[in-house]
Every structure is written in C-alpha cells, then in structure tokens.
Design a protein around this motif. Structure first.
Motif, mmCIF file in Angstrom:
data_model
loop_
_atom_site.group_PDB
_atom_site.id
_atom_site.type_symbol
_atom_site.label_atom_id
_atom_site.label_comp_id
_atom_site.label_asym_id
_atom_site.label_seq_id
_atom_site.Cartn_x
_atom_site.Cartn_y
_atom_site.Cartn_z
ATOM 1 N N ASP A 137 0.858 -1.177 0.000
ATOM 2 C CA ASP A 137 0.000 0.000 0.000
ATOM 3 C C ASP A 137 0.898 1.232 0.000
ATOM 4 O OD1 ASP A 137 0.912 0.276 2.609
ATOM 5 O OD2 ASP A 137 -1.082 0.615 3.459
ATOM 6 N N CYS A 138 0.287 2.414 0.086
ATOM 7 C CA CYS A 138 1.055 3.648 -0.056
ATOM 8 C C CYS A 138 2.143 3.774 0.997
ATOM 9 C CB CYS A 138 0.121 4.857 -0.020
ATOM 10 S SG CYS A 138 -0.863 5.007 1.494
ATOM 11 N N GLY A 139 1.949 3.193 2.173
ATOM 12 C CA GLY A 139 2.943 3.236 3.238
ATOM 13 C C GLY A 139 3.756 1.973 3.351
ATOM 14 N N VAL A 140 3.726 1.140 2.332
ATOM 15 C CA VAL A 140 4.474 -0.114 2.187
ATOM 16 C C VAL A 140 3.900 -1.236 3.042
ATOM 17 C CG1 VAL A 140 6.717 -1.284 2.316
ATOM 18 C CG2 VAL A 140 6.612 1.117 1.589
ATOM 19 N N VAL A 141 3.748 -1.027 4.350
ATOM 20 C CA VAL A 141 3.488 -2.145 5.262
ATOM 21 C C VAL A 141 2.014 -2.499 5.429
ATOM 22 C CG1 VAL A 141 5.585 -1.708 6.570
ATOM 23 C CG2 VAL A 141 3.449 -0.604 7.288
ATOM 24 N N GLY A 142 1.096 -1.664 4.913
ATOM 25 C CA GLY A 142 -0.313 -1.804 5.270
ATOM 26 C C GLY A 142 -1.030 -3.016 4.737
ATOM 27 N N GLU A 143 -0.519 -3.625 3.677
ATOM 28 C CA GLU A 143 -1.170 -4.827 3.154
ATOM 29 C C GLU A 143 -0.494 -6.104 3.634
ATOM 30 O OE1 GLU A 143 -2.782 -5.207 -0.820
ATOM 31 O OE2 GLU A 143 -2.388 -3.093 -1.168
ATOM 32 N N GLY A 144 0.108 -6.026 4.801
ATOM 33 C CA GLY A 144 0.687 -7.228 5.390
ATOM 34 C C GLY A 144 2.080 -7.553 4.907
ATOM 35 N N PHE A 145 2.910 -6.527 4.710
ATOM 36 C CA PHE A 145 4.258 -6.778 4.190
ATOM 37 C C PHE A 145 5.014 -7.777 5.061
ATOM 38 C CE2 PHE A 145 8.749 -6.198 3.682
ATOM 39 C CZ PHE A 145 8.932 -5.920 2.339
ATOM 40 N N MET A 146 5.003 -7.593 6.367
ATOM 41 C CA MET A 146 5.802 -8.446 7.245
ATOM 42 C C MET A 146 5.312 -9.898 7.269
ATOM 43 S SD MET A 146 8.206 -6.486 8.029
ATOM 44 C CE MET A 146 8.604 -4.741 8.096
ATOM 45 N N PRO A 147 3.999 -10.159 7.430
ATOM 46 C CA PRO A 147 3.553 -11.561 7.363
ATOM 47 C C PRO A 147 3.825 -12.207 6.014
ATOM 48 C CG PRO A 147 1.871 -10.198 8.399
ATOM 49 C CD PRO A 147 2.900 -9.257 7.840
ATOM 50 N N ILE A 148 3.671 -11.439 4.930
ATOM 51 C CA ILE A 148 3.943 -11.997 3.606
ATOM 52 C C ILE A 148 5.430 -12.276 3.446
ATOM 53 C CG2 ILE A 148 3.956 -11.435 1.130
ATOM 54 C CD1 ILE A 148 1.193 -10.151 1.600
ATOM 55 N N ALA A 149 6.274 -11.423 4.034
ATOM 56 C CA ALA A 149 7.714 -11.694 4.014
ATOM 57 C C ALA A 149 8.014 -13.031 4.691
ATOM 58 C CB ALA A 149 8.466 -10.559 4.690
ATOM 59 N N GLU A 150 7.335 -13.316 5.792
ATOM 60 C CA GLU A 150 7.529 -14.602 6.465
ATOM 61 C C GLU A 150 7.100 -15.762 5.565
ATOM 62 O OE1 GLU A 150 5.617 -14.647 10.238
ATOM 63 O OE2 GLU A 150 6.688 -12.877 10.982
ATOM 64 N N ASP A 151 5.989 -15.585 4.855
ATOM 65 C CA ASP A 151 5.526 -16.634 3.940
ATOM 66 C C ASP A 151 6.521 -16.852 2.804
ATOM 67 O OD1 ASP A 151 3.277 -16.895 5.496
ATOM 68 O OD2 ASP A 151 1.950 -15.808 4.136
ATOM 69 N N ILE A 152 7.028 -15.762 2.250
ATOM 70 C CA ILE A 152 8.004 -15.877 1.165
ATOM 71 C C ILE A 152 9.252 -16.584 1.662
ATOM 72 C CG2 ILE A 152 9.567 -14.519 -0.303
ATOM 73 C CD1 ILE A 152 7.251 -12.553 -0.707
ATOM 74 N N GLY A 153 9.647 -16.288 2.902
ATOM 75 C CA GLY A 153 10.803 -16.958 3.473
ATOM 76 C C GLY A 153 10.628 -18.463 3.568
ATOM 77 N N GLN A 154 9.386 -18.919 3.779
ATOM 78 C CA GLN A 154 9.123 -20.359 3.835
ATOM 79 C C GLN A 154 9.177 -21.020 2.467
ATOM 80 O OE1 GLN A 154 5.937 -21.887 6.439
ATOM 81 N NE2 GLN A 154 5.519 -19.753 6.976
#
Length: 308
Positions: A137-154
């Motif tokens: 989203d406009c502020g980067v983190v609002g659409e779940g950046f951190m949880p999705i990063a964890e998923d990508i890491g898996q």
C-alpha cells in the motif's frame, strides 16, 4: 528448479456471499483495484520486468492474484506453471473467469486462500523459480508486508527470484494544515467536536498530495530498503530542516524494483497509489537548519526527534 512439494491437483474457489438480494454482484474488495488495472505506467513497467526474465519451463508463485493480470503476463512470457493465491473470494472468482477466457488457462492455478493458509495446506509449490507479490500500500506495510515476508521466506529457495527485489521508502517532514485536518476535529459552528479525535488514525492514511496546500520542511530522505528476505529494522535517519514551520507529519512514498523496471508513487507522479501521510503524535515547531532524525516503524508510525 525442481518443485519439492506439488500442489493438490484441483482447488476450488470458495464463492462466499457474492450476491446481494437483487442478484447483482456485491463488491467486497477495495475500489482501488479499478484504478490499479488502469494505471498504464504501472502495467507497462511490470510487463517489462516480466518480459526480461527467462521463464521457459519455470514455476511462478504469486501472492495476491487480483484480477489475474500478473499471472497472465507470466504465462504470456513463457512460464510453464503459475500458482497464484487470492484471499478474497469474489476477486479469485473474477480472476478465474478472466484467465479461463485466455489461451493460458491450463498453466495457471488460482487458489482462494491467503498465502499463510495456502502454505499451511500445502497448496503452494516450494522452491519456485519466481515469487511475485504486489501487496504494497502507499505506506508499504499496510497490506501485510511483514507476514507476507515470512511466507516468502518459507517458500523461497537460494535461487528463487523475488519480485519486487527491493522496496525503498522515502519521506520528508511536511507542513500542511489541510492534510492534518483530514484526520482531526476541533470547533465547528461553535461546537467542540474534539471527542472524534479518539478515532483519529495514528499511523498513516492515503493522500493525493497535489490536492492539498503543503510545504516541505525537509529534503527527502531514504528511510529504509524493504526486502522480503532479511528485512532490516527501522532506524532513525538524520535530516536538516530546510525551512521553518509547523511539522504536522511525515509524507512517505516508495519505489519498488521488480528487476529491470520499477514502479513508484512519489508526489505528482500520477500513480494510482496515493502517498502516505503519517501524523505526528504532536505537532512540532521546526526551525530552518535544525538537525532532526526521522523514522517510520513497522506499524507505519512516524517518529521525529531533535538532534541526530
């Protein structure tokens, strides 16, 4: 690259409550999907980035299907298999209908689940050649950046190409009563409406900067380079005030590098993405030349300190 864990052979989209009583489709996803698919510079940049890849025989995982456009672009440029997940049932159904009308339908699987659930159920291929997500989203983190990063890491392997490779967040201090008033209440017609401020947004909200009088009190600074693997923590960034005024908040925007092309939402760029306005906990009087430090944390909250 071989796929360690195949997906289940058939996945059905959960139709959910897709209709109103009058039989017309009910939209339960954000209206910005329309603006996004009509953002020609964004579409062309992402297509260039995908076209530049060697996709022959490759497997792609996409997080956030939307209308299916990105999955179709990967198929168009040669990917052998695209598995894409979309948590909104109506959007997943739209994507299925769009994809089914193309010559690429046999290569694309749409899963109506979040990436976290899809991984837990073994529905996403492990070690794909490419992982793509545009859940920004406009502020980067609002659409779940951190949880999705964890998923990508898996999911990702050592040779997986992740798109975007890096998302850079920029910010500047801004003086704008008009922007601040989008998130605060005071006197109106002689009545104190201050209790509404209990519900004011604390971290950030979307704005089209060009629609509101404003003045930048600092130069733009690079706050953080977000990556989906080993994302660095937020740290204060020094900046010198270039003019005096009242700092009502920080304005932030981003540039996302998808490989050979980037998309961005800087002010006056015409992007379908707004910029993000991060109100300060309390307005600050800033003097020209003053040394400051700026930071936006993982929740999108702006922090400004005097000195560096």
């Amino acid at each position: 690259m071989s796929v360690v864990q195949p997906i289940r052979p058939s996945v059905q989209v959960n139709p959910g409550n897709s209709f109103l009583d009058n039989g017309k489709p009910r939209r339960d996803f954000p209206a910005w999907h329309f603006a996004m698919v009509n953002d020609r510079p964004r579409n062309e940049a992402i297509e260039r980035a995908i076209a530049a890849l060697d996709l022959a025989g490759k497997t792609v995982v996409e997080i956030g299907t939307g209308t299916g456009l990105i999955a179709l672009l990967f198929a168009k440029y040669g990917a052998a298999r695209i598995v894409t997940c979309e948590m909104n049932a109506n959007l997943a159904g739209v994507a299925q209908r769009i994809i089914a009308a193309t010559p690429y339908a046999e290569r694309i699987t749409v899963i109506n689940e979040s990436s976290t659930v899809a991984i837990g159920r073994g529905l996403l291929p492990r070690l794909p050649d490419v992982i793509f997500t545009e859940t920004l989203d406009c502020g980067v983190v609002g659409e779940g950046f951190m949880p999705i990063a964890e998923d990508i890491g898996q999911l990702a392997g050592p040779d997986t190409f992740i798109m975007p490779r890096i998302v850079t967040q920029f910010a500047a201090l801004i003086d704008s009563d008009n922007l601040a008033n989008l998130n605060r209440a005071g006197l109106a017609c002689g009545f104190d409406l201050g209790p509404l401020n209990d519900y004011a947004t604390g971290n950030y909200f979307p704005v089209h900067t060009e629609l509101h009088p404003h003045r930048f009190l600092s130069d733009n600074v690079t706050l953080r380079n977000f990556t989906y693997l080993e994302c660095p923590d937020a740290t204060p960034v020094p900046v010198r005030a270039r003019s005096s005024g009242t700092a009502h908040g920080m304005l932030s925007w981003f540039s996302a590098e998808f490989g050979s092309a980037t998309v961005h939402n800087e002010p006056f760029s015409g992007s379908h993405w707004h910029q993000a306005f991060h109100p300060l906990p309390a307005e600050m009087t800033i003097k020209e030349g003053e040394e400051l430090s700026l930071m936006i944390d993982n929740g999108g909250y702006a922090l400004v300190a005097r000195g560096t």
